[in-house]
Design an enzyme around this catalytic site. Structure first.
Site, PDB file in Angstrom:
ATOM      1  N   GLY A  10     -78.642   1.272 -31.952  1.00  0.00           N
ATOM      2  CA  GLY A  10     -79.460   2.353 -31.415  1.00  0.00           C
ATOM      3  C   GLY A  10     -78.728   3.672 -31.535  1.00  0.00           C
ATOM      4  O   GLY A  10     -77.498   3.725 -31.530  1.00  0.00           O
ATOM      5  N   GLY A  12     -79.200   8.079 -30.567  1.00  0.00           N
ATOM      6  CA  GLY A  12     -79.890   9.266 -30.093  1.00  0.00           C
ATOM      7  C   GLY A  12     -79.119  10.489 -30.537  1.00  0.00           C
ATOM      8  O   GLY A  12     -78.160  10.397 -31.309  1.00  0.00           O
ATOM      9  N   PHE A  14     -77.232  12.362 -28.683  1.00  0.00           N
ATOM     10  CA  PHE A  14     -75.959  12.540 -28.001  1.00  0.00           C
ATOM     11  C   PHE A  14     -75.300  11.226 -27.603  1.00  0.00           C
ATOM     12  O   PHE A  14     -74.317  11.229 -26.867  1.00  0.00           O
ATOM     13  CB  PHE A  14     -76.159  13.419 -26.752  1.00  0.00           C
ATOM     14  CG  PHE A  14     -76.632  14.803 -27.085  1.00  0.00           C
ATOM     15  CD1 PHE A  14     -75.734  15.784 -27.471  1.00  0.00           C
ATOM     16  CD2 PHE A  14     -77.976  15.116 -27.048  1.00  0.00           C
ATOM     17  CE1 PHE A  14     -76.165  17.059 -27.792  1.00  0.00           C
ATOM     18  CE2 PHE A  14     -78.424  16.385 -27.364  1.00  0.00           C
ATOM     19  CZ  PHE A  14     -77.509  17.364 -27.745  1.00  0.00           C
ATOM     20  N   THR A  16     -74.693   6.852 -29.002  1.00  0.00           N
ATOM     21  CA  THR A  16     -74.953   5.755 -29.915  1.00  0.00           C
ATOM     22  C   THR A  16     -74.732   4.443 -29.169  1.00  0.00           C
ATOM     23  O   THR A  16     -73.964   4.386 -28.206  1.00  0.00           O
ATOM     24  CB  THR A  16     -74.026   5.800 -31.145  1.00  0.00           C
ATOM     25  OG1 THR A  16     -72.660   5.752 -30.699  1.00  0.00           O
ATOM     26  CG2 THR A  16     -74.265   7.064 -31.955  1.00  0.00           C
ATOM     27  N   VAL A  17     -75.417   3.408 -29.621  1.00  0.00           N
ATOM     28  CA  VAL A  17     -75.258   2.077 -29.030  1.00  0.00           C
ATOM     29  C   VAL A  17     -74.856   1.119 -30.139  1.00  0.00           C
ATOM     30  O   VAL A  17     -75.562   0.994 -31.141  1.00  0.00           O
ATOM     31  CB  VAL A  17     -76.559   1.601 -28.355  1.00  0.00           C
ATOM     32  CG1 VAL A  17     -76.342   0.227 -27.734  1.00  0.00           C
ATOM     33  CG2 VAL A  17     -77.013   2.595 -27.305  1.00  0.00           C
ATOM     34  N   LYS A  32     -72.262   1.781 -25.244  1.00  0.00           N
ATOM     35  CA  LYS A  32     -73.029   3.026 -25.315  1.00  0.00           C
ATOM     36  C   LYS A  32     -72.034   4.171 -25.226  1.00  0.00           C
ATOM     37  O   LYS A  32     -71.319   4.308 -24.221  1.00  0.00           O
ATOM     38  CB  LYS A  32     -74.030   3.061 -24.159  1.00  0.00           C
ATOM     39  CG  LYS A  32     -75.076   4.158 -24.232  1.00  0.00           C
ATOM     40  CD  LYS A  32     -76.068   3.975 -23.086  1.00  0.00           C
ATOM     41  CE  LYS A  32     -77.188   4.988 -23.120  1.00  0.00           C
ATOM     42  NZ  LYS A  32     -78.144   4.776 -21.986  1.00  0.00           N
ATOM     43  N   ASP A 126     -86.980   7.806 -14.694  1.00  0.00           N
ATOM     44  CA  ASP A 126     -87.404   7.830 -16.098  1.00  0.00           C
ATOM     45  C   ASP A 126     -87.918   6.463 -16.537  1.00  0.00           C
ATOM     46  O   ASP A 126     -87.509   5.930 -17.572  1.00  0.00           O
ATOM     47  CB  ASP A 126     -86.247   8.276 -16.990  1.00  0.00           C
ATOM     48  CG  ASP A 126     -86.723   8.750 -18.364  1.00  0.00           C
ATOM     49  OD1 ASP A 126     -87.916   9.107 -18.496  1.00  0.00           O
ATOM     50  OD2 ASP A 126     -85.903   8.775 -19.306  1.00  0.00           O
TER      51      ASP A 126
END
Length: 344
Positions: A10, A12, A14, A16-17, A32, A126
Site C-alpha cells: 500500500g 499514500g 506520506f 507506505t505499507v 507502516k 474516519d
C-alpha cells in the site's frame, strides 16, 4: 528489533505499507512508515491503539521503531497484516456492490468495534470502507487511527478532520467529533456497500464546499437505497439523524435486527423507544457513477483530510472553494487545501 522491509502492499502520499519480515513476529505483519517530519498521525495511531488494547474487531499493533534508510529518517509502525485488503477492495472485486447478507455481517463486526472504541473513551473520526481491513478468514477489523481522538477532547475551531463524504452535520457545522459522528459515517459505509456509490450523490466536478453545504444546511439526508431491506432502511434511519443527541449509539445499534438476527425478515423493524423517529423519505439528487472502478468515481471521490488555520466554520468551507478541477485519480492521495494543512 531486527527486521526487513518486504514487498509494498500500500502507498499514500506520506506513508507506505510494506510486508515486514522479522523472526519476532509470530503472525503476518506489515510496517507502516513515514518520514519522521510527517509522522504525527502515525504516532497518534500508535498511542490510541496502545490505549485501546486488544479487541477482535480492531487491527493489532506490534510496536514501533525508527530507522535511517538512504539518508532519511523514518518512523515505523508494525501492524497486523490483512491479506484481504480493505472493504473498498472487496466492493470493487464484487462489481461495485455487496450482497446484503455480507453487508450485515461486516457491519455487525464494525459496530462491535465502534462500541468498544467509544466505551474506551475514543472516537475514530474516519470510518469508511478504505479503513476497514479484511483478514484472510473473511473477518473485518477497524484500522487507521491516525485521526482518532479522545471523546470530549477540546480542539480548535480552526481544525477539521475526516473524509468529507462521510462527515456528519455536527462535524461540518460545529467542528464536533464525538461518537455520534462515527455512527453517521457507519451509515454512509452501509450505503456505499449496498449501492457502490457514496451516500451523497455528487455531481462530476463538484467541490468540497458545495458538498459541505448540503451536509450541514437544511433537512437533506443521504439517500437510502431502495434495494435495501426494510430492516436495513430502518437501520439507516437510526444512523442518519441530524441531531447527534438523538442519533442511535453503537451500543444501541448492536441490538438492531438488521445486525442482531441472522434470520432477519425484511419486514422486521427495530425496537421502539424514544430514539425511534419516522422513516426518512429520500429526496432525489443528481446521479453519480455506479461503480468505484469507473473513471468518474475518481473525479469526485474526496479523501481523508485535516484542515486548519480557519477562523470560523463558514471560513473553513470558503477556503475549500476552487474553480480548478482537482485530480482525484489516486486512491487515498492527499489534496493541499491550505498552506498550513496538517497531513494525516
Amino acid at each position: 528489533m531486527g527486521w526487513l522491509r518486504g514487498d509494498c502492499v500500500g502507498r499514500g502520499s506520506f506513508a507506505t505499507v510494506n510486508l515486514a519480515v522479522c523472526s519476532q513476529f509470530t503472525t503476518p505483519t506489515v510496517v507502516k512508515s513515514s518520514d519522521v517530519f510527517s509522522s504525527s498521525s502515525l504516532k497518534n495511531e500508535k498511542q490510541v491503539l496502545d490505549r485501546l488494547g486488544l479487541c477482535p474487531e480492531i487491527i493489532r499493533c506490534f510496536g514501533d521503531d525508527y530507522t535511517t534508510e538512504n539518508g532519511e529518517d523514518f518512523y515505523n509502525l508494525f501492524l497486523e497484516y490483512a491479506s484481504g485488503g480493505t472493504l473498498f477492495d472487496q466492493l470493487k472485486n464484487h462489481g461495485g456492490r455487496l450482497p446484503e447478507s455480507d453487508v450485515r455481517r461486516y457491519i455487525r463486526s464494525i459496530i462491535r468495534g465502534l462500541a468498544y472504541i467509544h466505551d474506551k473513551g475514543f472516537v475514530h473520526c474516519d470510518i469508511k470502507l478504505q479503513n476497514i481491513l479484511v483478514l484472510g478468514n473473511g473477518d473485518v477489523k477497524i484500522a487507521d487511527f491516525g485521526l482518532a481522538k479522545r471523546t470530549e477532547e477540546k480542539q480548535s475551531m480552526c481544525e477539521c478532520r475526516g473524509t468529507p463524504l462521510s462527515m456528519s452535520p455536527e462535524s461540518v457545522n460545529d467542528n464536533e467529533y464525538e461518537p455520534p459522528a462515527d455512527v453517521w459515517a457507519l451509515g454512509c459505509a452501509v450505503v456505499e456497500m449496498v449501492t457502490g456509490k457514496p451516500a451523497w450523490n455528487v455531481k462530476e466536478g463538484s467541490n468540497i464546499f458545495s458538498l459541505m453545504l448540503r451536509i450541514g444546511l437544511g433537512d437533506e439526508l443521504p439517500e437510502v437505497p431502495n434495494e435495501l431491506s426494510e430492516a436495513g432502511k430502518d437501520f439507516l434511519s437510526k444512523c442518519f439523524v441530524k441531531d447527534p443527541r438523538k442519533r442511535w449509539t453503537a451500543e444501541m445499534l448492536l441490538k438492531h435486527p438488521f445486525v442482531a438476527d441472522n434470520t432477519l425478515s425484511s419486514k422486521t423493524s427495530s425496537p421502539r423507544c424514544h430514539f425511534d423517529f419516522p422513516d426518512w423519505v429520500s429526496a432525489g439528487t443528481a446521479s453519480v457513477p455506479c461503480s468505484p472502478e469507473s473513471v468518474e468515481w475518481s473525479e469526485w471521490k474526496f479523501d481523508s483530510v485535516r484542515w486548519s488555520n480557519c477562523t470560523s466554520p463558514v471560513d473553513r468551507l470558503r477556503q475549500l472553494v476552487t474553480d480548478k478541477k482537482p485530480n482525484w485519480s489516486e486512491s487515498d492521495s492527499w489534496c493541499l487545501v491550505s498552506r498550513h494543512q496538517r497531513t494525516v
